[in-house]
Design a protein around this motif. Structure first.
Motif, short mmCIF file in Angstrom:
data_model
loop_
_atom_site.label_atom_id
_atom_site.label_comp_id
_atom_site.label_asym_id
_atom_site.label_seq_id
_atom_site.Cartn_x
_atom_site.Cartn_y
_atom_site.Cartn_z
N VAL A 40 6.17 8.23 -7.96
CA VAL A 40 5.65 9.20 -6.98
C VAL A 40 4.13 9.30 -7.10
CG1 VAL A 40 5.62 11.67 -6.39
CG2 VAL A 40 7.81 10.50 -6.77
N SER A 43 2.53 6.10 -5.76
CA SER A 43 2.64 6.10 -4.30
C SER A 43 1.59 7.01 -3.67
CB SER A 43 4.04 6.55 -3.89
OG SER A 43 4.18 6.52 -2.49
N SER A 89 8.69 9.82 -2.75
CA SER A 89 7.36 9.23 -2.89
C SER A 89 6.44 9.55 -1.72
CB SER A 89 7.48 7.71 -3.04
OG SER A 89 8.15 7.39 -4.24
#
Length: 93
Positions: A40, A43, A89
């Motif tokens: 996450v 991203s 994400s």
């Protein structure tokens, strides 16, 4: 409550195997959660760079690549897993 009651096993030996395996699963789950949190964060870096360059936050062709990769590796449940990872994400859109 004894180990047999907690595990659903019918013998102490099986209860020991199940207890050990569950501890391993819990440790794996902790690692998986950590990796998802790391994914996450990475991203977010990609999204920020894309937006700063005038691009869109989401790259649908890249998402399709990811869906295909997970589906190929894990079958239909892999697609669901990939969708969940992509949703996590993306952050708030």
């Amino acid at each position: 409550m004894n180990a047999i009651d907690v595990t659903g096993a019918r013998t102490p030996e099986a209860a020991d195997v199940i207890t050990g395996a569950r501890e391993r699963i819990d440790a794996l789950d902790d690692r998986i959660i950590g990796l998802i949190q790391e994914r996450v964060a990475v991203s977010a870096v990609v999204q920020e760079a894309r937006i700063a360059s005038g691009g869109r936050r989401v790259n649908l062709s890249r998402e399709m690549e990811i869906l295909g990769h997970y589906s190929e590796a894990l079958g239909k449940p892999g697609t669901s897993l990939a969708m969940t990872l992509l949703e996590l994400s993306r952050g708030r859109i």
